[in-house]
Design an enzyme around this catalytic site. Sequence first.
Site, short mmCIF file in Angstrom:
data_model
loop_
_atom_site.label_atom_id
_atom_site.label_comp_id
_atom_site.label_asym_id
_atom_site.label_seq_id
_atom_site.Cartn_x
_atom_site.Cartn_y
_atom_site.Cartn_z
N GLU A 99 48.16 59.57 81.15
CA GLU A 99 47.13 58.99 82.02
C GLU A 99 47.28 59.55 83.44
O GLU A 99 48.38 59.60 83.96
CB GLU A 99 47.26 57.46 82.02
N ALA A 103 44.86 57.03 89.41
CA ALA A 103 45.63 56.58 90.57
C ALA A 103 45.25 55.13 90.85
O ALA A 103 44.08 54.75 90.68
CB ALA A 103 45.35 57.46 91.78
N GLU A 104 46.20 54.33 91.27
CA GLU A 104 45.90 52.94 91.58
C GLU A 104 45.00 52.88 92.81
O GLU A 104 45.04 53.76 93.67
CB GLU A 104 47.20 52.16 91.80
N ALA A 148 54.64 65.84 90.02
CA ALA A 148 55.56 66.59 90.89
C ALA A 148 54.78 67.44 91.90
O ALA A 148 55.12 67.49 93.09
CB ALA A 148 56.47 67.47 90.04
N PHE A 149 53.72 68.09 91.45
CA PHE A 149 52.91 68.92 92.37
C PHE A 149 52.22 68.06 93.43
O PHE A 149 52.15 68.43 94.59
CB PHE A 149 51.87 69.74 91.60
N CYS A 171 55.51 55.77 90.32
CA CYS A 171 55.66 56.95 89.46
C CYS A 171 56.19 58.23 90.11
O CYS A 171 56.97 58.94 89.47
CB CYS A 171 54.34 57.24 88.76
N PHE A 213 51.78 50.00 98.58
CA PHE A 213 52.21 51.41 98.71
C PHE A 213 51.05 52.33 99.06
O PHE A 213 51.24 53.46 99.46
CB PHE A 213 52.93 51.88 97.44
P1 NAD Z 1 53.55 48.12 83.94
O1 NAD Z 1 54.96 47.72 84.17
O2 NAD Z 1 52.48 47.63 84.86
O3 NAD Z 1 53.11 47.69 82.45
C1 NAD Z 1 53.91 47.87 81.33
C2 NAD Z 1 53.73 46.65 80.41
O4 NAD Z 1 54.41 46.90 79.18
C3 NAD Z 1 54.34 45.35 80.99
O5 NAD Z 1 53.33 44.37 81.10
C4 NAD Z 1 55.43 44.98 79.96
O6 NAD Z 1 55.54 43.59 79.78
C5 NAD Z 1 54.91 45.65 78.70
N1 NAD Z 1 55.95 45.90 77.70
C6 NAD Z 1 57.19 46.41 77.87
N2 NAD Z 1 57.83 46.48 76.69
C7 NAD Z 1 56.99 46.00 75.75
C8 NAD Z 1 57.07 45.82 74.34
N3 NAD Z 1 58.18 46.16 73.67
N4 NAD Z 1 56.00 45.30 73.70
C9 NAD Z 1 54.88 44.95 74.38
N5 NAD Z 1 54.75 45.11 75.70
C10 NAD Z 1 55.78 45.63 76.39
O7 NAD Z 1 53.56 49.71 83.89
P2 NAD Z 1 52.34 50.70 84.23
O8 NAD Z 1 52.24 50.91 85.70
O9 NAD Z 1 51.13 50.28 83.47
O10 NAD Z 1 52.91 52.05 83.62
C11 NAD Z 1 53.01 52.24 82.22
C12 NAD Z 1 53.29 53.70 81.95
O11 NAD Z 1 52.19 54.48 82.43
C13 NAD Z 1 54.53 54.25 82.66
O12 NAD Z 1 55.13 55.19 81.81
C14 NAD Z 1 53.96 54.95 83.87
O13 NAD Z 1 54.77 56.03 84.29
C15 NAD Z 1 52.65 55.48 83.35
N6 NAD Z 1 51.59 55.66 84.36
C16 NAD Z 1 51.40 54.72 85.33
C17 NAD Z 1 50.35 54.90 86.25
C18 NAD Z 1 50.10 53.89 87.34
O14 NAD Z 1 49.27 54.16 88.18
N7 NAD Z 1 50.76 52.75 87.38
C19 NAD Z 1 49.50 55.99 86.14
C20 NAD Z 1 49.73 56.92 85.11
C21 NAD Z 1 50.77 56.73 84.22
C1 UGA Z 2 49.73 58.94 91.30
C2 UGA Z 2 48.83 60.11 90.91
O1 UGA Z 2 47.90 60.36 91.97
C3 UGA Z 2 48.08 59.81 89.62
O2 UGA Z 2 47.34 60.96 89.23
C4 UGA Z 2 49.10 59.45 88.54
O3 UGA Z 2 48.42 59.12 87.34
C5 UGA Z 2 49.93 58.28 88.99
O4 UGA Z 2 50.60 58.63 90.23
C6 UGA Z 2 51.01 57.91 88.04
O5 UGA Z 2 51.43 58.70 87.21
O6 UGA Z 2 51.46 56.77 88.22
P1 UGA Z 2 49.35 56.57 92.47
O7 UGA Z 2 50.83 56.57 92.62
O8 UGA Z 2 48.69 55.38 91.91
O9 UGA Z 2 48.88 57.81 91.58
O10 UGA Z 2 48.68 56.82 93.91
P2 UGA Z 2 48.48 58.12 94.83
O11 UGA Z 2 47.11 58.09 95.34
O12 UGA Z 2 48.92 59.36 94.17
O13 UGA Z 2 49.45 57.81 96.04
C7 UGA Z 2 50.87 57.85 95.88
C8 UGA Z 2 51.53 57.70 97.23
O14 UGA Z 2 51.34 58.86 98.02
C9 UGA Z 2 50.98 56.53 98.06
O15 UGA Z 2 52.05 55.90 98.72
C10 UGA Z 2 50.06 57.21 99.04
O16 UGA Z 2 49.86 56.50 100.21
C11 UGA Z 2 50.82 58.51 99.29
N1 UGA Z 2 49.97 59.62 99.76
C12 UGA Z 2 48.96 60.09 98.99
C13 UGA Z 2 50.25 60.19 100.99
O17 UGA Z 2 51.19 59.78 101.69
N2 UGA Z 2 49.46 61.23 101.42
C14 UGA Z 2 48.44 61.72 100.68
O18 UGA Z 2 47.78 62.68 101.14
C15 UGA Z 2 48.18 61.14 99.44
#
Ligand code: NAD
Ligand code: UGA
Length: 461
Positions: A163, A166-167, A227-228, A278, A340
């Site tokens: 996925e 971005a949040e 990473a990029f 992340c 954040f």
């Molecule tokens: P999160 O902590 O918000 O959600 C994970 C959920 O999984 C929790 O609610 C937890 O209770 C549940 N869980 C854990 N173990 C479980 C199990 N055995 N059975 C059922 N549920 C279980 O995490 P997230 O931010 O949604 O991230 C999930 C993954 O997606 C991570 O690998 C993260 O790196 C990746 N990711 C996150 C983002 C982001 O913006 N947060 C974006 C891209 C990818």
């Molecule tokens: C990031 C990536 O943008 C998503 O593509 C990826 O799916 C996600 O991580 C993930 O794997 O969790 P996110 O962490 O939600 O998304 O938010 P970003 O918009 O990337 O911002 C990350 C951090 O960098 C924030 O603290 C933001 O304020 C900071 N940021 C971003 C800067 O300081 N400068 C910038 O120019 C951009």
Amino acid sequence: MPENKFRKHIVCIGAGYVGGPTMAMIAARCPNYEVTVVDINPARIADWQTDNLPIYEPGLLELVRQSLGRNLFFSTDINANIRKADIIFVSVNTPTKTYGEGAGKAADLQYWEKTARNILEVSESNKIIIEKSTLPVRTAHAMERILNANDKGLHFEVLSNPEFLAEGSAVADLENPDRVLVGSRETESGLRARQEVVEIYANWVAPECIITSNLWSAELSKLVANAFLAQRISSINSISALCEQTEASVREVALAIGTDSRIGAKFLNASVGFGGSCFKKDILNLVYICEHYGLNEVARYWESVVMMNEYQQQRFITTMIKVMFNTVADKRIVLLGFAFKANTSDTRESPAIFVSRKLLSEHARLVITDPKALDNARTDLSDCADRIEFCEDPYVASKKAHALAVMTEWNQYKELDYERIFEQMEKPAFIFDGRDILDHEKLFNIGFNVFTIGKPPLKHF
Ligand code: NAD
Ligand code: UGA
């Protein structure tokens, strides 16, 4: 509603920041699929079914409401839903390991492995298992080995569909993604499963935006994308330090270089540092994998992105203390923002946590304000919450304050009445803009001493 009304049953394990919004989008765009999100956390599952969703994300409530109870369901009955599923997305958390081998760098795969074993234990039919969580490259191999070592005669096809949302912009990112990536084995059953997953997204994503690849490329591309992105922030942050010494402005430099289409304009906002759940964890995971393969130079190269981020956060606090006459003890300091980034309630790895702890260790009187993240801030700092004032209203927060520090780029902080705020602050009044979002000339003319990341200071002394 008869069960066979739906073409397929999709289940997502993990109802977090990714599982919830992603499944809500799939349910909204694919009414002929039944989508159920399951989680071990009953409170989270309950909240997804109320108007008070467990996460704040613009547009998310409306999206969930479109399908809730129609073809979108949230449940704690993990086993029954696994049994029923044709396609399972695994979207559990994969944090950095804090113990044992690889502590501090490697991904902690315990939650992920538990789901694999759970799937194996309760399944009675073949299934497609999709890695939605971000995982180390070659994790699918381990997952295949666990799942297909069964004596039930079942076959599990493991795919990677990372996925990229971005949040703060999750709904828009899911609605209109730059790309969707689907990686599979290039066997007959792997390609068939790949097509099934592509067909889900094809309901709303243009075919040219759906990229397919082998499993390992998909897994690795997710880590490399993060990473990029983080590398760009560390690169511009490193230049911000040089700008402050040379009277260049990092915003002007970013504009000048970003207009080169080979460089591009996005992700060049210098800041107090990147946060979020992340970037740091995924880069450290990449570093760990490189070390595992003996690629030490590659590991050091990527590790420096994280080190630069730590330097940037430390630099911010060092400047604060230095310009406030080398002491912040007993001074009232207001953090404008704790999330954040803007438009989210998420505070995971927020630079504000680091800054708060440093200020407290210098005996400052800390006040934290944020429009959406105060509850998470209270939890993050629960061990020292008695020494912090959490305050909804930035005007109340800034009464008798010595300094304000912008930690999050919330739009409302650009529009505050800074004359009113200045009047009620102690003098000399300081502003530290960790996001370069305010009108610094105007603030200086009001009477503030203004210190901004990547800009020469504006001071009255
Ligand atoms: P999160 O902590 O918000 O959600 C994970 C959920 O999984 C929790 O609610 C937890 O209770 C549940 N869980 C854990 N173990 C479980 C199990 N055995 N059975 C059922 N549920 C279980 O995490 P997230 O931010 O949604 O991230 C999930 C993954 O997606 C991570 O690998 C993260 O790196 C990746 N990711 C996150 C983002 C982001 O913006 N947060 C974006 C891209 C990818
Ligand atoms: C990031 C990536 O943008 C998503 O593509 C990826 O799916 C996600 O991580 C993930 O794997 O969790 P996110 O962490 O939600 O998304 O938010 P970003 O918009 O990337 O911002 C990350 C951090 O960098 C924030 O603290 C933001 O304020 C900071 N940021 C971003 C800067 O300081 N400068 C910038 O120019 C951009």
